[in-house]
Design a protein around this motif. Sequence first.
Motif, mmCIF file in Angstrom:
data_model
loop_
_atom_site.group_PDB
_atom_site.id
_atom_site.type_symbol
_atom_site.label_atom_id
_atom_site.label_comp_id
_atom_site.label_asym_id
_atom_site.label_seq_id
_atom_site.Cartn_x
_atom_site.Cartn_y
_atom_site.Cartn_z
ATOM 1 N N THR A 54 0.956 -1.289 -0.150
ATOM 2 C CA THR A 54 0.024 0.112 -0.082
ATOM 3 C C THR A 54 0.892 1.329 -0.046
ATOM 4 O O THR A 54 0.541 2.254 -0.666
ATOM 5 C CB THR A 54 -1.124 0.092 1.152
ATOM 6 N N TYR A 55 1.830 1.110 0.721
ATOM 7 C CA TYR A 55 2.779 2.594 0.973
ATOM 8 C C TYR A 55 4.163 2.467 0.260
ATOM 9 O O TYR A 55 4.570 3.053 -0.554
ATOM 10 C CB TYR A 55 2.788 2.858 2.411
ATOM 11 N N ALA A 79 5.291 2.448 -3.544
ATOM 12 C CA ALA A 79 5.559 3.532 -4.263
ATOM 13 C C ALA A 79 6.897 3.991 -4.672
ATOM 14 O O ALA A 79 7.012 4.343 -5.655
ATOM 15 C CB ALA A 79 4.602 4.499 -3.799
ATOM 16 N N VAL A 82 12.898 4.933 -6.310
ATOM 17 C CA VAL A 82 12.789 6.080 -6.489
ATOM 18 C C VAL A 82 13.564 6.976 -5.665
ATOM 19 O O VAL A 82 13.750 6.758 -4.155
ATOM 20 C CB VAL A 82 11.310 6.664 -6.216
#
Lengths: 81, 81
Positions: B10-11, B14, B20
């Motif tokens: 869910t987190y 990303a 990233v």
Amino acid sequence: ERSGEQTFNTYCIACHMSGVAGAPRFGNHEDWQPRIDKGLDTLLKDAISGFRAMPPKGLCFDCSDDELKHAIEYMIDNSQQ
Amino acid sequence: ERSGEQTFNTYCIACHMSGVAGAPRFGNHEDWQPRIDKGLDTLLKDAISGFRAMPPKGLCFDCSDDELKHAIEYMIDNSQQ
């Protein structure tokens, strides 16, 4: 309801201040103009569903559509030169 | 309580799937070994407070410390070759 500034400062800022992974940078007119040209409806739709490196709702899963819209408007307002 | 896998999906995913802004990539042993060397307590502390490009709690503000710890352990487990 959170203001656009509050939502920005809690969630969006993590990527949109320094421009992580190509995120349009806060206060940067050149980054924002092409996004502004898409129109607010498209920006909001992309923010809700996720777009490129941006996760759905910018990970603010308890944000309402209006709160996300206000956060986008806050960034747009602050990108004007 | 969410499992480490649920919180990751869910987190964390990303940023930690594609890496990233220098985030250690899921399943990547080379990325994770230097973090593992710091020890779980330090990793958990950094994840809670935020560290470099990582925002506090990875933006999961309703995550308990245990849920964050389990998400880290899930990533560590999956970084082993």
